[in-house]
Design an enzyme around this catalytic site. Structure first.
Site, mmCIF file in Angstrom:
data_model
loop_
_atom_site.group_PDB
_atom_site.id
_atom_site.type_symbol
_atom_site.label_atom_id
_atom_site.label_comp_id
_atom_site.label_asym_id
_atom_site.label_seq_id
_atom_site.Cartn_x
_atom_site.Cartn_y
_atom_site.Cartn_z
ATOM 1 N N SER A 72 -2.450 11.966 4.353
ATOM 2 C CA SER A 72 -4.412 12.184 4.156
ATOM 3 C C SER A 72 -4.174 13.394 3.075
ATOM 4 O O SER A 72 -3.596 13.803 2.296
ATOM 5 C CB SER A 72 -5.848 12.057 4.749
ATOM 6 O OG SER A 72 -6.095 11.751 4.599
ATOM 7 N N GLU A 155 -2.179 0.961 -0.837
ATOM 8 C CA GLU A 155 -2.297 2.425 -2.168
ATOM 9 C C GLU A 155 -0.916 2.994 -2.711
ATOM 10 O O GLU A 155 -0.701 3.653 -2.896
ATOM 11 C CB GLU A 155 -2.946 3.028 -0.635
ATOM 12 C CG GLU A 155 -2.505 3.442 0.386
ATOM 13 C CD GLU A 155 -3.096 5.711 1.316
ATOM 14 O OE1 GLU A 155 -4.505 4.740 0.380
ATOM 15 O OE2 GLU A 155 -3.053 5.411 2.138
ATOM 16 N N HIS A 183 -5.136 2.800 4.722
ATOM 17 C CA HIS A 183 -4.854 4.669 4.773
ATOM 18 C C HIS A 183 -4.814 4.725 6.012
ATOM 19 O O HIS A 183 -3.228 5.319 5.999
ATOM 20 C CB HIS A 183 -5.991 5.105 4.550
ATOM 21 C CG HIS A 183 -5.903 6.680 4.240
ATOM 22 N ND1 HIS A 183 -5.396 7.581 3.287
ATOM 23 C CD2 HIS A 183 -6.314 7.885 4.151
ATOM 24 C CE1 HIS A 183 -4.518 8.422 2.769
ATOM 25 N NE2 HIS A 183 -5.509 9.185 4.078
#
Length: 238
Positions: A72, A155, A183
């Site tokens: 992240s 993603e 995520h």
């Protein structure tokens, strides 16, 4: 898990935003200030380097065999470090990547507009100048650290420009796409697999060690064929 395999581990928590950023009147201004000349990324890198200097001073760390891992916001920290320093010899990412092409396209028009509000330049004429300090695509020729990406199928497209650019430059990169993952990875089978593969990646590149269990043969055949991989005679079963 890394420490159990013989690594010295520094767990790094990024600092707060710089004082000038925190003086913003609202969230939009805060995000915009944060990305003025990549101020926040420079601040994080400076703090990381100070933490590493303290770790090196203990004598427990080999400065020539340091890896970096991030997920992240930590992905952005990692890619900035790979571009703007020579500290790290190998990297493992839990997502990929904050860059100029696939990043806005994969997330769609709303995110593209959201990014512009905070100062990102995506497809304007000056986009390359804006992204140069941060973009793995634009700095692909300078990246020497092998990169492992373990990302969700929701993603992974955001990192395809980075993957293609590094492959075109003959760099060592592997992308593992995990099915039905957002995520934050949640599936019980995926979590330990991510940890174990990261350990294998760091052991391979930094220690020249293999996990010689039979079911990992294909993994190591891929890695041994990568540019800059340790020669066969230097590898041993850990």
């Amino acid at each position: 898990m890394l420490a159990a395999k013989g690594f010295a581990v520094l767990s790094f928590a990024r600092p707060d935003f710089p004082a000038w950023v925190m003086e913003a009147k609202d969230e939009q201004e805060l995000r915009a200030r944060n990305r003025t000349d990549w101020l926040d990324r420079r601040s994080v890198q400076s703090s990381l380097e100070m933490a590493i200097a303290q770790a090196l001073a203990t004598g427990a760390v080999d400065a020539d065999r340091m890896g970096i891992s991030g997920f992240s916001d930590g992905t952005s920290t990692t890619q900035w470090a790979l571009i703007n320093s020579k500290l790290f010899k190998v990297a493992s990412l839990g997502a990929c990547c904050e860059d100029m092409i696939s990043y806005p396209l994969a997330a769609g028009p709303y995110f593209e507009r959201f990014g512009r509000e905070m100062g990102y330049r995506f497809f304007e004429g000056d986009a390359r100048d804006f992204w140069k300090p941060m973009s793995l695509v634009l700095n692909a020729d300078r990246i020497e650290a092998p990169i492992l990406v373990q990302t969700g199928d929701s993603e992974y497209e955001a990192g395809l420009d980075v993957f293609a650019a590094l492959r075109k430059q003959g760099k060592a990169i592997e992308m593992i796409v995990l099915e039905n993952e957002p995520h934050f990875k949640w599936q019980p089978a995926h979590r330990p697999a991510i940890y174990e593969r990261s350990v294998d990646w760091f052991r391979f590149w930094l220690m020249h060690e293999l996990d010689c269990t039979p079911d990992k043969g294909d993994q190591y055949e891929r890695w041994k064929a990568m540019p800059g991989a340790p020669p066969a005679e230097a590898l041993r079963c850990g």
